[in-house]
Design a protein around this motif. Structure first.
Motif, PDB file in Angstrom:
ATOM      1  N   GLN A 167       0.859  -1.180   0.000  1.00 58.03           N
ATOM      2  CA  GLN A 167       0.000   0.000   0.000  1.00 58.03           C
ATOM      3  C   GLN A 167       0.901   1.237   0.000  1.00 58.03           C
ATOM      4  O   GLN A 167       1.892   1.272   0.723  1.00 58.03           O
ATOM      5  CB  GLN A 167      -0.882   0.009   1.246  1.00 58.03           C
ATOM      6  N   VAL A 168       0.571   2.208  -0.832  1.00 62.02           N
ATOM      7  CA  VAL A 168       1.394   3.418  -0.924  1.00 62.02           C
ATOM      8  C   VAL A 168       0.603   4.624  -0.426  1.00 62.02           C
ATOM      9  O   VAL A 168      -0.527   4.860  -0.863  1.00 62.02           O
ATOM     10  CB  VAL A 168       1.890   3.664  -2.363  1.00 62.02           C
ATOM     11  N   ALA A 169       1.209   5.361   0.495  1.00 61.47           N
ATOM     12  CA  ALA A 169       0.590   6.586   1.007  1.00 61.47           C
ATOM     13  C   ALA A 169       1.005   7.769   0.141  1.00 61.47           C
ATOM     14  O   ALA A 169       2.171   7.906  -0.223  1.00 61.47           O
ATOM     15  CB  ALA A 169       1.009   6.815   2.457  1.00 61.47           C
ATOM     16  N   ILE A 170       0.023   8.591  -0.200  1.00 60.48           N
ATOM     17  CA  ILE A 170       0.251   9.786  -1.026  1.00 60.48           C
ATOM     18  C   ILE A 170      -0.140  11.018  -0.203  1.00 60.48           C
ATOM     19  O   ILE A 170      -1.202  11.041   0.424  1.00 60.48           O
ATOM     20  CB  ILE A 170      -0.607   9.739  -2.318  1.00 60.48           C
ATOM     21  N   ASN A 171       0.734  12.021  -0.194  1.00 57.62           N
ATOM     22  CA  ASN A 171       0.434  13.265   0.528  1.00 57.62           C
ATOM     23  C   ASN A 171      -0.552  14.111  -0.279  1.00 57.62           C
ATOM     24  O   ASN A 171      -0.266  14.494  -1.412  1.00 57.62           O
ATOM     25  CB  ASN A 171       1.721  14.053   0.777  1.00 57.62           C
TER      26      ASN A 171
END
Ligand code: C2E
Ligand code: CA
Ligand code: CA
Ligand code: CA
Length: 279
Positions: free
Chosen positions: A113-117
């Motif tokens: 899972q990738v967190a994006i600001n």
């Protein structure tokens, strides 16, 4: 400690030359830079304190500027926000992250899972919904592959519409994290109302841990609070073995992010690092 060292040092741009012309240069060069791939993403892993497994990544933007060289996001993000240009860059980031997850998946590389600001004002816009939907469909990935990170300070400016937006994204299946927790004001009263999945505790709370007893007690209380609200808790800026030991000793389930484990890495380096990662 990390077995492989990669060099992705960012040379901080000298703030004293933040002039009108610097701002203009930034704004004028943004679109050409997006086309020429002078922007790129680096990914920093989050490690589960108990299993020592990689549980997710955070995408962070980098800019190799044709004139100024490597610029820190701390120097150009505020300029883009002030001039309402941040949503264009955020769209580029979303597309790039989704494409990357799609490629990892296709190559049968375990994908995280990738967190994006996401800038606060953009979260509540209809445009963001459309951009996310399109990028997910195009790359055949799920909302659960993405976490949206919003800062505590940005939430404060329009709390009710932000709460509605968070609920909507959660219902669709995205994770939503509250970033830099503890640095904004009136955080505790609003935290209750916030339908978030994850709390990211700001680096400043871990800096003097465990040497400062007071800071250690404060950090443990914030962790306990997040835990009692059923939130996934991420500690950012973990740099030392002593910090890791202290955090493990609290007994709470935690995710750790920081230079102790890895600096943000470009995608190929990240995969190489993950293959060789032994805690
Ligand atoms: P942030 O979202 O709080 O990101 C964490 C920052 O801490 C990153 O700096 C990361 O490289 C750095 N960091 C991680 N571990 C450690 C550590 O152990 N020690 C220290 N000293 N630092 C650590 P970075 O990439 O320079 O980004 C700075 C800020 O710029 C971010 O803070 C975020 O507010 C903004 N930013 C970065 N990338 C993006 C992006 O893609 N979109 C938006 N909207 N903002 C971004
Ligand atoms: Ca962040
Ligand atoms: Ca943060
Ligand atoms: Ca921070």
């Amino acid at each position: 400690s990390p077995s492989i060292q990669f060099q992705h040092e960012i040379i901080r741009f000298d703030k004293s030359v933040h002039t009108y012309s610097f701002e203009q240069d930034i704004l004028n060069s943004m679109n050409p830079s997006m086309e020429k791939n002078e922007f790129y993403l680096v990914y920093q892993p989050k490690i589960d304190v108990e299993s020592k497994k990689i549980v997710g990544l955070e995408a962070l933007i980098r800019w190799n500027h044709p004139e100024y060289g490597f610029l820190s996001p701390a120097d150009f993000i505020p300029i883009l926000e002030k001039n309402q240009r941040i949503s264009d860059l955020t769209d580029w980031i979303i597309k790039t992250v989704c494409k990357q997850i799609g490629e990892w998946r296709e190559e049968a590389i375990h994908h995280f899972q990738v967190a994006i600001n996401i800038p606060g004002e953009y979260l509540t816009s209809h445009r963001l919904r459309k951009v996310l939907k399109k990028a997910l469909t195009k790359n055949n990935i799920e909302p659960s592959d993405i976490e949206l990170e919003i800062t505590e300070t940005s939430v404060m400016s329009s709390i009710n519409s932000t709460i509605r937006a968070i609920s909507t994204y959660k219902e669709i299946g995205f994770s939503v994290a509250l970033d830099d927790f503890g640095t904004g004001i009136s955080s505790l009263s609003n935290l209750r109302k916030m339908p978030i999945s994850t709390l990211k505790i700001d680096k400043s709370f871990v800096d003097e841990v465990p040497s400062s007893e007071k800071d250690s007690a404060i950090l443990e209380s914030i962790i306990a609070l997040g835990h009692s609200l059923n939130l996934t808790i991420v500690i950012e800026g973990v740099e030392t073995k002593e910090q890791v030991s202290f955090l493990a000793s609290t007994g709470y389930p935690l995710q750790l992010q920081g230079y102790y484990f890895a600096k943000p890495l470009i995608a190929t380096e990240l995969i190489e690092w993950a293959r060789g990662f032994h805690y």
